[in-house]
Design an enzyme around this catalytic site. Structure first.
Site, PDB file in Angstrom:
ATOM      1  N   SER A 126       0.817  -1.202   0.000  1.00 14.09           N
ATOM      2  CA  SER A 126       0.000   0.000   0.000  1.00 14.09           C
ATOM      3  C   SER A 126       0.858   1.262   0.000  1.00 14.09           C
ATOM      4  O   SER A 126       1.664   1.468  -0.899  1.00 14.09           O
ATOM      5  CB  SER A 126      -0.955  -0.040   1.207  1.00 14.09           C
ATOM      6  OG  SER A 126      -1.890   1.010   1.157  1.00 14.09           O
ATOM      7  N   ASP A 193      -9.601  -4.070  -5.297  1.00 12.61           N
ATOM      8  CA  ASP A 193      -8.911  -3.070  -4.478  1.00 12.61           C
ATOM      9  C   ASP A 193      -9.289  -1.656  -4.920  1.00 12.61           C
ATOM     10  O   ASP A 193      -9.287  -1.354  -6.117  1.00 12.61           O
ATOM     11  CB  ASP A 193      -7.400  -3.276  -4.602  1.00 12.61           C
ATOM     12  CG  ASP A 193      -6.588  -2.334  -3.736  1.00 12.61           C
ATOM     13  OD1 ASP A 193      -7.180  -1.645  -2.879  1.00 12.61           O
ATOM     14  OD2 ASP A 193      -5.354  -2.301  -3.908  1.00 12.61           O
ATOM     15  N   HIS A 221      -7.884  -4.840  -0.707  1.00 14.48           N
ATOM     16  CA  HIS A 221      -6.627  -4.178  -0.337  1.00 14.48           C
ATOM     17  C   HIS A 221      -5.922  -5.038   0.706  1.00 14.48           C
ATOM     18  O   HIS A 221      -5.913  -4.724   1.901  1.00 14.48           O
ATOM     19  CB  HIS A 221      -6.935  -2.777   0.202  1.00 14.48           C
ATOM     20  CG  HIS A 221      -5.760  -1.843   0.186  1.00 14.48           C
ATOM     21  ND1 HIS A 221      -5.156  -1.418  -0.981  1.00 14.48           N
ATOM     22  CD2 HIS A 221      -5.071  -1.254   1.199  1.00 14.48           C
ATOM     23  CE1 HIS A 221      -4.161  -0.593  -0.683  1.00 14.48           C
ATOM     24  NE2 HIS A 221      -4.086  -0.489   0.630  1.00 14.48           N
TER      25      HIS A 221
END
Length: 251
Positions: A126, A193, A221
Site C-alpha cells: 500500500s 482493491d 486491499h
C-alpha cells in the site's frame, strides 16, 4: 520512544534479507502477520527486516477489525492538515525526507548486527509500496548512498497518487527515461482493491515491462489469501528470484 525493531532472524544461518515496509495505519508487527504466508514460503532463503513509519495514525484500510487492539498504528506521510506548522504546508519533498530517517536507521542497524545477511530486496504494501518506489527512484537518481542495492522487490496493492508522480517527474527533470526504475519487480494487485487503478498506473509509469511481473488476484486491499493465489505469488517470486540469481545481480 521509538518502536522496537522487528525482524525474523535465525542465528547462525547466513542468508539474504528483505526490507519490509508496511502500509498506512499499520505497523511492523501487523505487517509481519499480513505477509506470514510469504514468510513461511521463503524462510529458507531470506530474513525479513521491518521498518516502522515515523508518524502515529488511526488504523488504515483493512486493518480493522482483524487487528483491533494491536496498535499503535503508524503512517509514512502526514496529511496536510496534520503537518501544518505556522501555516506552512510541507512539500512532497519534505514528506519524502521524513520517511528516509526510519528506513535508514532500520537498514543501518541491520547491516551492523547482521553483516552476513545483506538486504537485497523489498516487500512493501500500500503506502509502503509507494515509499519503496520513491526510495528506489531516489537511489537511481544518485541519491541515498546508504540504501542497499535492491535486486528484487514485491509491491503489494500500491497506493499511488498524481502528487507522487509529479514529484518524481520533477526530480527527473521531465525526462521520462529517468522515471523508469530498473529493478525486477513482482506487483500484486487485488481486482477489487480501491487502489487498483493507481497500482496499474504506477507499474506503467515507473517500471520496465520486461522487469515487471504483474499478478492480479481475487481480493481487495490485502495480501492474497486464497491458497491458489498464494501459491501463484510464491511461484512468481521464486521464478523472478531465480532469474535475478542467474543474472548475477545478487552479491
Amino acid at each position: 520512544m521509538s518502536p522496537a525493531r522487528i525482524t525474523d532472524f535465525s542465528p547462525g544461518k547466513p542468508r539474504k534479507a528483505l526490507l519490509c515496509i508496511h502500509g498506512a495505519g499499520c505497523s511492523a508487527a501487523i505487517f509481519r502477520v499480513q505477509i506470514s504466508k510469504l514468510r513461511v514460503a521463503l524462510k529458507n532463503e531470506f530474513e525479513f527486516v521491518y521498518a516502522t513509519a515515523p508518524f502515529s495514525s488511526s488504523p488504515g484500510p483493512g486493518v480493522l477489525p482483524v487487528f483491533q487492539g494491536m496498535g499503535p498504528y503508524y503512517t509514512w506521510f502526514q496529511k496536510h492538515h496534520d503537518a501544518v506548522t505556522n501555516t506552512t504546508t510541507p512539500t512532497v519533498g519534505d514528506r519524502v525526507a521524513a520517511v528516509i530517517g526510519p528506513v535508514q536507521k532500520t537498514v543501518q542497524d541491520w547491516s551492523i548486527t547482521n553483516p552476513q545477511a545483506p538486504i537485497v530486496g523489498i516487500v512493501a504494501f500500500s503506502e509502503g509500496a509507494l515509499v519503496a518506489t520513491l526510495l528506489l527512484h531516489q537511489q537511481q537518481m544518485g541519491k541515498l548512498p546508504w540504501f542497499p542495492k535492491m535486486s528484487i522487490a514485491v509491491l503489494i496493492c500500491c497506493f499511488y497518487s498524481d502528487e507522487a508522480r509529479d514529484y518524481m517527474r520533477a526530480e527527473a527533470q521531465d525526462d521520462d527515461d529517468k522515471l523508469i526504475i530498473n529493478v525486477p519487480t513482482l506487483h500484486l494487485h487485488g481486482r477489487q482493491d480501491f487502489a487498483l487503478q493507481g497500482s496499474r498506473q504506477m507499474v506503467e509509469t515507473h517500471y520496465l515491462p520486461q522487469n515487471a511481473d504483474v499478478l492480479e488476484f481475487q481480493g481487495k486491499h490485502n495480501f492474497p489469501n486464497r491458497p491458489s493465489d498464494v501459491q501463484e505469488t510464491v511461484k512468481r517470486f521464486q521464478q523472478l528470484y531465480q532469474k535475478v540469481k542467474m543474472s548475477g545481480s545478487f552479491v
